[in-house]
Design an enzyme around this catalytic site. Structure first.
Site, PDB file in Angstrom:
ATOM      1  CB  THR A   1      -6.741  -6.762   9.407  1.00 50.31           C
ATOM      2  OG1 THR A   1      -6.991  -7.841   8.497  1.00 50.31           O
ATOM      3  CG2 THR A   1      -7.170  -5.460   8.769  1.00 50.31           C
TER       4      THR A   1
ATOM      5  NE  ARG B   1      -1.719  -5.796   7.190  1.00 52.08           N
ATOM      6  CZ  ARG B   1      -2.747  -6.447   6.677  1.00 52.08           C
ATOM      7  NH1 ARG B   1      -3.304  -7.457   7.341  1.00 52.08           N
ATOM      8  NH2 ARG B   1      -3.246  -6.090   5.517  1.00 52.08           N
TER       9      ARG B   1
ATOM     10  CE  LYS C   1      -3.766  -2.368   2.401  1.00 54.22           C
ATOM     11  NZ  LYS C   1      -4.594  -2.383   3.637  1.00 54.22           N
TER      12      LYS C   1
ATOM     13  CG  HIS D   1      -4.889  -6.394  -0.202  1.00 46.70           C
ATOM     14  ND1 HIS D   1      -6.100  -6.531   0.431  1.00 46.70           N
ATOM     15  CD2 HIS D   1      -4.952  -7.195  -1.299  1.00 46.70           C
ATOM     16  CE1 HIS D   1      -6.860  -7.374  -0.258  1.00 46.70           C
ATOM     17  NE2 HIS D   1      -6.182  -7.787  -1.312  1.00 46.70           N
TER      18      HIS D   1
ATOM     19  CG  ASN E   1      -3.283  -2.630   7.018  1.00 47.02           C
ATOM     20  OD1 ASN E   1      -3.140  -2.217   5.873  1.00 47.02           O
ATOM     21  ND2 ASN E   1      -4.308  -3.375   7.379  1.00 47.02           N
TER      22      ASN E   1
ATOM     23  CG  PHE F   1     -13.639   0.685   6.916  1.00 49.86           C
ATOM     24  CD1 PHE F   1     -13.041   0.109   5.805  1.00 49.86           C
ATOM     25  CD2 PHE F   1     -14.357  -0.130   7.780  1.00 49.86           C
ATOM     26  CE1 PHE F   1     -13.143  -1.252   5.555  1.00 49.86           C
ATOM     27  CE2 PHE F   1     -14.466  -1.497   7.544  1.00 49.86           C
ATOM     28  CZ  PHE F   1     -13.858  -2.057   6.424  1.00 49.86           C
TER      29      PHE F   1
END
EC number: 2.7.4.6
Length: 149
Positions: free
Chosen positions: A91, A102, A9, A115, A112, A57
């Site tokens: 997560t 993470r 990300k 994915h 985080n 969210f």
């Protein structure tokens, strides 16, 4: 062999974690089959996260994914979906085990780092969405040193 979709990300890209993340998957014995650095369009992000569109969210997640480039990848290997999720961690980074991506690199659930597909079905869907051009057809010379027949 099984395939999975992994995306670094924007926070992971900006923090210079691309090499570290790729290294963890390579060291496990998985094969990189596709990789690209992408600036994601809003409509594409909405399509990728369509299953979360009813969540409160959702818009924040879409805004985050389009905030900077991401690295989209496909990895192949035995049980790569399940094992990939273990490498990534929970997560919520605050409950991710040390040693996971993470657990080692993230603090907030909204930043985080990475994915990963959560099932073979979602992996197939995400791979088709992100790599309509197909994947590289190759096998590492290390294959017989990692996998039994």
């Amino acid at each position: 062999m099984e395939s999975t979709f992994i995306m670094i990300k924007p926070d992971g890209v900006q923090r210079g974690l691309i090499g570290e993340i790729i290294s963890r998957f390579e060291k496990k014995g998985f094969y990189l089959k596709a990789l690209k650095l992408v600036n994601v369009e809003r409509s594409f992000a909405e399509k990728h996260y369509a299953d979360l569109s009813s969540k409160p969210f959702f818009q924040g997640l879409v805004d985050y994914i389009i905030s900077g480039p991401v690295v989209a990848m496909v990895w192949e290997g035995k049980s790569v979906v399940t094992t990939g999720r273990k490498i990534i961690g929970a997560t919520n980074p605050l409950v991710s085990e040390p040693g996971t991506i993470r657990g080692d690199f993230a603090v907030d659930i909204g930043r985080n780092v990475i994915h990963g597909s959560d099932s073979i079905e979602s992996a197939n869907k995400e791979i088709a969405l992100w790599f309509p051009e197909g994947l590289a057809d190759w096998q590492s010379s290390q294959h017989p040193w990692i996998y039994e027949k």
